[in-house]
Design a protein around this motif. Structure first.
Motif, PDB file in Angstrom:
ATOM      1  N   THR A  91       0.848  -1.196   0.000  1.00  0.00           N
ATOM      2  CA  THR A  91       0.000   0.000   0.000  1.00  0.00           C
ATOM      3  C   THR A  91       0.883   1.244   0.000  1.00  0.00           C
ATOM      4  O   THR A  91       1.726   1.407   0.882  1.00  0.00           O
ATOM      5  N   ASN A 111      -2.310  -1.377  -3.413  1.00  0.00           N
ATOM      6  CA  ASN A 111      -3.249  -0.303  -3.079  1.00  0.00           C
ATOM      7  C   ASN A 111      -2.563   1.051  -3.234  1.00  0.00           C
ATOM      8  O   ASN A 111      -1.463   1.244  -2.714  1.00  0.00           O
ATOM      9  N   HIS A 154      -3.804  -1.853  -9.679  1.00  0.00           N
ATOM     10  CA  HIS A 154      -3.865  -1.538  -8.254  1.00  0.00           C
ATOM     11  C   HIS A 154      -5.289  -1.108  -7.884  1.00  0.00           C
ATOM     12  O   HIS A 154      -6.031  -0.600  -8.725  1.00  0.00           O
ATOM     13  N   ASN A 155      -5.632  -1.283  -6.615  1.00  0.00           N
ATOM     14  CA  ASN A 155      -6.845  -0.677  -6.078  1.00  0.00           C
ATOM     15  C   ASN A 155      -6.545   0.797  -5.824  1.00  0.00           C
ATOM     16  O   ASN A 155      -5.505   1.126  -5.250  1.00  0.00           O
ATOM     17  N   ILE A 193     -11.302  -3.969   1.587  1.00  0.00           N
ATOM     18  CA  ILE A 193     -10.037  -3.372   1.240  1.00  0.00           C
ATOM     19  C   ILE A 193      -9.710  -2.224   2.188  1.00  0.00           C
ATOM     20  O   ILE A 193      -8.604  -2.072   2.667  1.00  0.00           O
ATOM     21  N   VAL A 197      -6.412  -1.893   4.586  1.00  0.00           N
ATOM     22  CA  VAL A 197      -5.446  -0.814   4.434  1.00  0.00           C
ATOM     23  C   VAL A 197      -5.196  -0.078   5.732  1.00  0.00           C
ATOM     24  O   VAL A 197      -4.061   0.210   6.100  1.00  0.00           O
TER      25      VAL A 197
END
Length: 199
Positions: A91, A111, A154-155, A193, A197
């Motif tokens: 992330t 992320n 990616h998110n 998600i 995170v």
């Protein structure tokens, strides 16, 4: 832009020790970034490119959520070291800035969290000799990072930052309606998600 970032990643792969299960959560601080002055400008609320007024408050909050705080201008002795560091990142979080381009070196499916911060365009002649003259300005946004995130699978999460105050960003994170269990199953995956995170 979509294809260029992928080509960069492919060309750099031979220098990167790819991580099978990267797990780092990283915030890229701009605390030591030399702010650009806009000169005398009218019609916008900010006169310099300071995208956060109180970095320490947000950084302490993110540390409590397991984030490492990185200073890109100071923390890497070589480009290869930088690439290999971000290959271990799951992330990446930052104010809108070129630091988010380091997501190129992350494994696909990571992320990206952009704290969406405007920059100011000074209308008219940008020659410094005219900085003593008041000039109109306008705010604009970067749109490149969402595209980079898409290209790497990616998110992507965006947190608006209109006030440039840490507590307002923290409040948005803590009260994120996407985290509510009342939303549909489609949004519920985004809830999962979000918890992964920040928790």
């Amino acid at each position: 832009m979509l294809f260029r970032s992928e080509k960069l990643y492919e060309s750099c792969k031979k220098y990167i020790n790819l991580e099978e299960n990267p797990d780092k959560k990283v915030y890229l601080s701009r605390k030591f970034f030399n702010s650009r002055e806009y000169g005398k400008i009218i019609g916008v609320p900010f006169t310099a490119d300071v995208r956060l007024f109180d970095d320490e408050i947000l950084e302490e909050y993110l540390k409590s959520k397991g984030f490492e705080i990185i200073f890109p201008e100071e923390d890497f002795s070589s480009f290869e070291e930088q690439m290999n560091y971000f290959a271990k990142v799951k992330t990446i979080m930052s104010l809108s800035s070129s630091g988010l381009t380091n997501s190129v070196f992350m494994n696909p499916g990571g992320n990206m969290i952009e704290i969406i911060s405007s920059y100011v365009i000074r209308v008219g002649d940008l020659d410094p000799q005219f900085y003593d003259e008041p000039r109109p300005g306008s705010e604009s946004l970067h749109h490149i990072y969402h595209a980079m995130s898409f290209n790497k699978s990616h998110n992507y999460f965006g947190i608006p930052n209109p006030t440039r105050k840490s507590q307002d960003i923290i409040d948005r994170i803590e009260s994120n309606p996407v985290r509510s269990e009342e939303h549909t199953s489609e949004l519920q995956s985004r809830v999962d998600i979000s918890y992964a995170v920040f928790c």
